[in-house]
Write an enzyme that holds these catalytic residues in place. Structure first.
Site, PDB file in Angstrom:
ATOM      1  N   LEU A  14       0.829  -1.114  -0.049  1.00 12.84           N
ATOM      2  CA  LEU A  14       0.115   0.102  -0.158  1.00 12.84           C
ATOM      3  C   LEU A  14       0.778   1.214   0.115  1.00 12.84           C
ATOM      4  O   LEU A  14       1.661   1.534   0.844  1.00 12.84           O
ATOM      5  CB  LEU A  14      -1.033  -0.047   1.241  1.00 12.84           C
ATOM      6  N   ARG A  21       1.600  14.142   7.373  1.00 15.37           N
ATOM      7  CA  ARG A  21       2.456  14.271   8.314  1.00 15.37           C
ATOM      8  C   ARG A  21       3.808  14.611   7.934  1.00 15.37           C
ATOM      9  O   ARG A  21       4.755  14.921   8.965  1.00 15.37           O
ATOM     10  CB  ARG A  21       2.357  13.213   9.543  1.00 15.37           C
ATOM     11  N   LYS A  28       5.103  10.194   0.330  1.00 13.09           N
ATOM     12  CA  LYS A  28       5.881   9.539   1.495  1.00 13.09           C
ATOM     13  C   LYS A  28       6.774   8.399   1.042  1.00 13.09           C
ATOM     14  O   LYS A  28       7.713   8.472   1.795  1.00 13.09           O
ATOM     15  CB  LYS A  28       4.820   9.069   2.494  1.00 13.09           C
ATOM     16  N   GLU A 158      -8.800   0.442  15.640  1.00 12.14           N
ATOM     17  CA  GLU A 158      -7.994   1.750  15.466  1.00 12.14           C
ATOM     18  C   GLU A 158      -8.047   2.622  16.907  1.00 12.14           C
ATOM     19  O   GLU A 158      -9.039   2.819  17.327  1.00 12.14           O
ATOM     20  CB  GLU A 158      -8.664   2.545  14.338  1.00 12.14           C
ATOM     21  N   ASN A 173      -1.124  -3.593  15.825  1.00 16.61           N
ATOM     22  CA  ASN A 173      -1.226  -4.280  14.398  1.00 16.61           C
ATOM     23  C   ASN A 173       0.029  -3.613  13.686  1.00 16.61           C
ATOM     24  O   ASN A 173       0.154  -2.460  13.599  1.00 16.61           O
ATOM     25  CB  ASN A 173      -2.465  -3.722  13.836  1.00 16.61           C
ATOM     26  N   ARG A 336      37.462  12.357  -8.622  1.00 16.45           N
ATOM     27  CA  ARG A 336      36.064  12.343  -9.209  1.00 16.45           C
ATOM     28  C   ARG A 336      35.993  11.250 -10.342  1.00 16.45           C
ATOM     29  O   ARG A 336      36.720  10.501 -10.611  1.00 16.45           O
ATOM     30  CB  ARG A 336      35.913  13.594  -9.834  1.00 16.45           C
ATOM     31  N   ASN A 380      56.575  11.466 -10.732  1.00 11.39           N
ATOM     32  CA  ASN A 380      56.469  12.396  -9.724  1.00 11.39           C
ATOM     33  C   ASN A 380      55.874  13.459 -10.183  1.00 11.39           C
ATOM     34  O   ASN A 380      56.251  14.196 -11.073  1.00 11.39           O
ATOM     35  CB  ASN A 380      57.858  12.631  -9.056  1.00 11.39           C
ATOM     36  N   SER A 409      57.544  21.326  -9.416  1.00 14.60           N
ATOM     37  CA  SER A 409      56.631  22.113  -8.680  1.00 14.60           C
ATOM     38  C   SER A 409      55.948  22.860  -9.551  1.00 14.60           C
ATOM     39  O   SER A 409      56.794  23.600 -10.319  1.00 14.60           O
ATOM     40  CB  SER A 409      56.916  22.549  -7.199  1.00 14.60           C
ATOM     41  N   ARG A 444      60.009  28.870 -18.381  1.00 16.15           N
ATOM     42  CA  ARG A 444      59.802  29.997 -17.163  1.00 16.15           C
ATOM     43  C   ARG A 444      60.576  31.266 -17.524  1.00 16.15           C
ATOM     44  O   ARG A 444      61.838  31.090 -18.341  1.00 16.15           O
ATOM     45  CB  ARG A 444      59.964  29.553 -15.771  1.00 16.15           C
TER      46      ARG A 444
END
Ligand code: UD1
Ligand code: MG
Length: 464
Positions: A14, A21, A28, A158, A173, A336, A380, A409, A444
């Protein structure tokens, strides 16, 4: 009726009610309990119990509910107006069913296949026509009360229709019933709605069948199956209980948990024996974790595969990633989708990867972004390295780095770019051209030094 059809099991679930509520726009039964819509738990339990067919009664938000349940191979029956639980069961057309029927509320997510199997076995062994599953609980609240006379089941009343004395009864119940389909077909049309809620109550079946001398039994179960969800607080409680159950099972299988109360592992997750889980860890979806892996606090792992003897250090976030054996990741690594980290590689703190193959024994120790990249073995990657994969034309481009490359780096790779095996990239380089194997690439600005650049300090002022 042949033996086979008389044994056939159908479940009617059901799920048409509004769930007023819950105070939520979501139907629900679609609210997630420990990560999955609660109706899914009820359907799973039905299938595990050997149901040949599951009929779900849908009403409120039925377009959404159908989207979730139909792919699970169940059939939906519409209840356009919610006139009560007996009316809901009638909508499933019990007159077209043969054998036995289990009726369950869609808002009881703690139910398991073994429970349903047990109830059905008792029902068959006792040759019942109708049975209701009951539980003795501390606070019977809104539940229907099981009324007995000298121990004999008489009726379900009930809470809204009960006298003060009846309200004191703490056998309730659970909303689970088993019936011969023929009983439902015969008695459901006779149920009236003269009660406090002006609804057709399925619970009236009990007293009607007892009056007609059918064999009706109350099957007493545990309070666990009585855990229903009618509001947000009950939803959170059900979720907590499911996480607790999963944690207990994992510990029985040899998973170590420092504090299982703060470990959140969804049902679908698999974890090998000997793995250690620190407090505040969340593992979800299709995640698979091997043995002897350590998962430190505040790790979040979603739909990922983690091998044996992996170290996931605190705060690591995995989504759709694959980590092979003996990898170390984190603290604070973010891996990710479509990222694969091969054996013994190391991904350190504040490193993000997306769509990356990161070869065996390679290292990216600190503060790095790699996206759309293939990195060979024993590479690395220096601190602060970035693959500039997203170009002004809004397209993504690949970076390929060979084996044993040393990346100094603060290097940027302007993709598309390829670096051959054993190449060395000087620190601070912005690499725009391919680098052949064994080459040194430095890109650089040259260092410029001007001596005595800072002027002499002014003479101190005379105080006179
Ligand atoms: C019901 C029982 C109560 C039992 C409790 C267990 C009745 C009359 N009462 O009360 O004895 O202790 O369950 O949780 O059955 N639904 C429909 N269509 C309707 C009405 C309800 O599909 O017209 C569905 C709801 O979506 C829900 C289930 O039936 O999944 C139960 O309905 P709910 O209103 O929650 O009944 P309770 O008041 O909990
Ligand atoms: Mg309810």
């Amino acid at each position: 009726m042949s033996e086979k059809t008389s044994e056939k099991l159908t479940v009617i679930a059901l799920a048409a009610g509004k769930g007023t509520r819950m105070k939520s726009p979501l139907p629900k039964v679609l609210h997630p309990v420990a990560g999955r819509p609660m109706i899914e738990k009820v359907i799973q339990a039905s299938k595990q119990a050997g149901a040949a067919e599951v009929r779900v009664i849908v009403g409120h938000g039925q377009a959404l509910v159908r989207q979730v349940v139909e792919p699970m191979g169940v059939s939906c029956y519409a209840q356009e107006e919610q006139l009560g639980t007996a009316h809901a069961v009638r909508c499933a057309k019990p007159e077209t069913i043969e054998g036995n029927v289990v009726i369950m509320n869609g808002d009881h997510p703690l139910i398991e296949g073994v429970d349903v199997k047990d109830f059905v076995r008792i029902f068959r062994d006792e040759k019942c026509d109708l049975a209701v599953v009951t539980a003795v609980v501390k606070t019977p609240g809104e539940f229907g009360r099981i009324v007995r006379n000298r121990g004999e089941l008489m009726a379900i009343v009930e809470a809204k229709d009960a006298s003060a004395d009846t309200l004191k009864i703490n056998e309730i119940n659970t909303g689970i019933y088993i019936a011969k389909a023929s009983i439902l077909a015969e008695y459901l049309p006779q149920i009236k709605n003269n009660n406090a809620k002006k609804e057709f109550y399925i619970t009236d079946l009990i007293s009607m069948c007892i009056q007609d001398k059918c064999k009706v039994q109350a099957i007493r179960s545990t309070p666990k199956v009585a855990v229903g969800v009618n509001n947000q607080a009950e939803l959170a409680k059900a979720t907590r209980l499911l996480f607790k159950r999963k944690a207990m099972r994992l510990m029985e299988e040899g998973v170590l948990m420092i504090d299982p109360r703060t470990v959140y592992v969804e049902e679908s997750v698999e974890i090998g024996a000997g793995t250690v889980i620190y407090p505040n860890v969340f593992l979800r979806g299709k995640t698979k974790i091997g043995s002897f892996t350590v998962i430190e606090s505040n790790c979040f792992v979603s739909d990922s595969q983690v091998g044996d003897s992996v170290q996931l250090r605190g705060g690591t976030y995995l989504e759709g990633a694959k980590l092979h054996n003996r990898v170390t990741a984190g603290p604070y690594a973010r891996l990710r989708p479509e990222t694969e980290i091969f054996e013994e590689a190391h991904v350190g703190n504040f490193v993000e990867m997306k769509k990356v193959k990161f070869g065996k024994k390679s290292k990216a120790g600190h503060l790095t972004y790699l996206g759309d990249a293939e990195v060979g073995e024993e590479v690395n990657i220096g601190c602060g390295t970035i693959t500039c994969n997203y170009a002004a034309d809004k397209k993504k481009y690949k970076t390929k780095i060979g084996n044993r490359v040393f990346v100094g780096s603060d290097t940027q790779f302007i993709a598309p770019i390829e670096v051959g095996d054993d190449a060395v990239i000087g620190s601070g380089s912005t690499i725009t051209k391919n680098v052949p194997a064994k080459a040194l690439a430095v890109a650089r600005g040259k260092q410029f030094v001007k001596e005595n650049y800072v002027p002499k300090a002014a003479e101190p002022e005379s105080k006179e």
